[in-house]
Design an enzyme around this catalytic site. Structure first.
Site, PDB file in Angstrom:
ATOM      1  N   ASP A  70       5.264  -2.781  -5.916  1.00  0.00           N
ATOM      2  CA  ASP A  70       4.561  -1.733  -7.329  1.00  0.00           C
ATOM      3  C   ASP A  70       5.583  -0.843  -7.859  1.00  0.00           C
ATOM      4  OD1 ASP A  70       3.553  -3.577  -6.013  1.00  0.00           O
ATOM      5  OD2 ASP A  70       1.453  -2.157  -5.848  1.00  0.00           O
ATOM      6  N   TYR A  89       1.227   3.375   0.473  1.00  0.00           N
ATOM      7  CA  TYR A  89       0.787   2.091  -0.658  1.00  0.00           C
ATOM      8  C   TYR A  89       0.606   2.512  -1.553  1.00  0.00           C
ATOM      9  CZ  TYR A  89      -0.139  -2.205   2.303  1.00  0.00           C
ATOM     10  OH  TYR A  89      -0.153  -2.969   3.537  1.00  0.00           O
ATOM     11  N   ARG A  94      -7.759   0.859  -2.475  1.00  0.00           N
ATOM     12  CA  ARG A  94      -6.597   1.907  -2.734  1.00  0.00           C
ATOM     13  C   ARG A  94      -6.168   1.923  -4.466  1.00  0.00           C
ATOM     14  NH1 ARG A  94      -6.028  -3.643  -0.210  1.00  0.00           N
ATOM     15  NH2 ARG A  94      -4.999  -5.262  -1.004  1.00  0.00           N
TER      16      ARG A  94
HETATM   17  C1  FRU Z   1      -0.371  -4.850  -4.851  1.00  0.00           C
HETATM   18  C2  FRU Z   1       0.203  -4.642  -3.918  1.00  0.00           C
HETATM   19  C3  FRU Z   1      -1.174  -2.845  -3.524  1.00  0.00           C
HETATM   20  C4  FRU Z   1      -0.661  -2.538  -2.603  1.00  0.00           C
HETATM   21  C5  FRU Z   1       0.680  -2.098  -2.842  1.00  0.00           C
HETATM   22  C6  FRU Z   1       1.605  -2.566  -1.112  1.00  0.00           C
HETATM   23  O1  FRU Z   1       0.958  -5.412  -5.077  1.00  0.00           O
HETATM   24  O2  FRU Z   1      -0.591  -4.973  -2.926  1.00  0.00           O
HETATM   25  O3  FRU Z   1      -2.545  -3.178  -3.499  1.00  0.00           O
HETATM   26  O4  FRU Z   1      -0.742  -0.798  -2.737  1.00  0.00           O
HETATM   27  O5  FRU Z   1       0.695  -4.194  -3.657  1.00  0.00           O
HETATM   28  O6  FRU Z   1       2.486  -2.576  -1.074  1.00  0.00           O
END
Ligand code: FRU
Length: 486
Positions: A50, A109, A178
């Site tokens: 992301d 994250y 999150r």
């Molecule tokens: C989306 C996700 C988010 C998380 C991140 C972890 O692709 O699963 O929800 O914060 O990637 O890498």
């Protein structure tokens, strides 16, 4: 994404720099991979997912991103950092956020940045996975902490501050909460977070604050009927006076043209005055119809444009998303896209105007009725097409064997011959007025009808003797075709 946190190996700055020194061979191998992208962000080595913390400060665009530098060896995910002033030339910076505290030791994250006056406020989720016994990691064994760091320049950050932990979120939620995004509305600060409740229903939580550090839960945005069990990566945006809520509902098993898509990514038109508890979440629109698009993030730049970048991949696909892992790198981000609202209220995406700088002299011509167009191309090209008759059937051959066809009201992208397991994605459309196609060595992004629909996919063909062919019918077509060079 696949859970990268199974192996508990916290990574601080020193650990990262030491490990990185051992990566030189892999870095060179990755650098010489012919399918490395020319004008898309992708990691020098390792895994990217992301986009995070997107913002512009003092003229510089900061693009942070989820990063596992040693992939396929695992470590807790950290934030890579890339800067640009023009979206053509990028500089890779030292990672900006390491999972180096007890609140984020199994992953820094996703999260976002909010710039106020001279300060960048970065909010993200600290992921913690307990390994002392067997857990389901939904109701036990996990922490998802909301963490704040601040910066005056986007390169140097304050100490981390824990703002909220799972017990601060509503008690009917699972431990999956999150991906905070912070914004200002009506002079008040708001934060949204993606959530999964104990009944496995996804929603977006809304918190409010008057000082950017103390947050109080206000409400949750949800659909009348449950829609996926977890909504990841929410974004709120107000474009041309219209409100939208972007989210990635997981495990939808929604049928689209006979095809079951597990993880969706799209937006709801939203009506909320940010005062009481009444709101209206409208019909869900899929943001992209291709094979490789997920977890987009939007931000408003210093000129007021709303810009979106997405992760050019998807979690849990049944086709090969890791073709390039043997050469030491995996995945990429989409090109940045400007958002605008069409007359019928749809959230549309178009390539940034900056990309015109990459064009060569190109070919600009009118294709007369009945004529056929065929020409050689390099893998990096831009092709714009405007149809005089938007209802007319056509077939485009793109590159080696990708086929984009429009027949009886269905637009289909067929990558069967060049998609590493990707097959066909289709959408019903009463007309196709225009197409705007961006091809890079191993990616295709297709904007349809002013970007009301898009198809984003990785593509893996031979990259030699590539051509584009248009089999035209009765109507005339305007064509612009450019080679792209950075
Ligand atoms: C989306 C996700 C988010 C998380 C991140 C972890 O692709 O699963 O929800 O914060 O990637 O890498």
């Amino acid at each position: 994404m696949a859970d990268m946190t199974l192996k508990k190996k916290p990574m601080d700055r020193d650990g990262f720099l030491k490990e990185m020194q051992k990566m030189e061979v892999r870095r060179q191998q990755a650098a010489s991979d012919p399918i490395r992208l020319c004008y898309h962000l992708h990691p020098p080595v390792g895994w990217i997912n992301d986009p995070n913390g997107l913002c512009q400060k003092d003229g510089i665009y900061h693009i942070y991103h989820q990063y596992v530098p040693f992939y396929p060896e695992l470590c807790s995910v950290l934030w890579g950092h890339v800067t640009t002033r023009d979206f053509i030339h990028y500089e890779i910076q030292e990672p900006a956020n390491f999972p180096d505290t007890k609140w984020d030791e199994n992953g820094a994250y996703s999260g976002s940045a909010f710039v106020k006056d001279d300060t960048m406020y970065v909010y993200y989720t600290g992921n913690v996975r307990h390994a002392d016994k067997e857990y389901d990691y939904i109701t036990g064994g996990r922490e998802q902490n909301t963490i704040l760091m601040t910066s005056k320049d986007g390169f140097h950050f304050s100490n981390k501050r824990l703002l909220m932990k799972n017990t601060d979120y509503p008690s009917d939620l699972s431990l999956h909460v999150r991906d905070p995004q912070v914004f200002c509305e009506q002079g008040q600060y708001f934060m949204i977070q993606g959530a999964r409740d104990l009944q496995d229903t996804g929603s977006v939580l809304l918190f409010e604050s008057s000082n950017l550090t103390d947050w109080t839960y206000r409400l949750r945005f949800e659909t009348k009927e449950p829609f996926g069990y977890m909504w990841e990566c929410p974004n709120y945006l107000k474009v041309d006076g219209r409100q939208f809520l972007i989210a990635c509902p997981q495990k939808m098993r929604k049928k689209e043209n006979g095809l079951v898509k597990e993880n969706l990514c799209g937006y709801f038109p939203l009506a909320y005055d940010f005062k009481g508890s009444e709101y209206d979440v409208g019909e869900f629109f899929t943001l992209d119809r291709g094979f490789d698009f997920y977890a987009p993030q939007v931000f408003q730049d210093e000129s007021g444009r709303w810009i979106l970048l997405g992760w050019m991949s998807t979690p849990d696909a049944d086709y090969d998303c890791e073709v390039m892992v043997k050469n030491g790198w995996v995945h990429a981000l989409t090109i940045p896209r400007e958002l605008y609202v069409s007359q019928n209220g749809r959230l549309c995406q178009r390539p940034l105007k900056e990309f015109r700088q990459m064009r060569d002299d190109g070919t600009v011509k009118t294709l007369e009725a009945g004529a056929e167009f065929c020409t050689d191309v390099s893998p990096c090209f831009e092709w714009k097409l405007t149809m005089d008759d938007p209802t007319e059937a056509f077939t485009l051959l793109l590159r080696e064997s990708a086929v984009l066809s429009y027949q009886e009201g269905v637009l289909s992208l067929d990558l069967t011959g060049c998609g590493a397991g990707r097959t066909v994605r289709s959408i019903c459309l009463p007309e196709v007025r225009d197409l705007w196609i961006f091809s890079d060595t191993s990616s295709l992004e297709i904007f349809v009808n002013g970007g009301e629909e898009t198809f984003t996919s990785r593509i893996y063909d031979s990259m030699e003797h590539l051509q584009v062919t248009l089999k035209a019918g009765k109507g005339r077509k305007q064509i612009e075709l450019y080679g792209l060079h950075t």
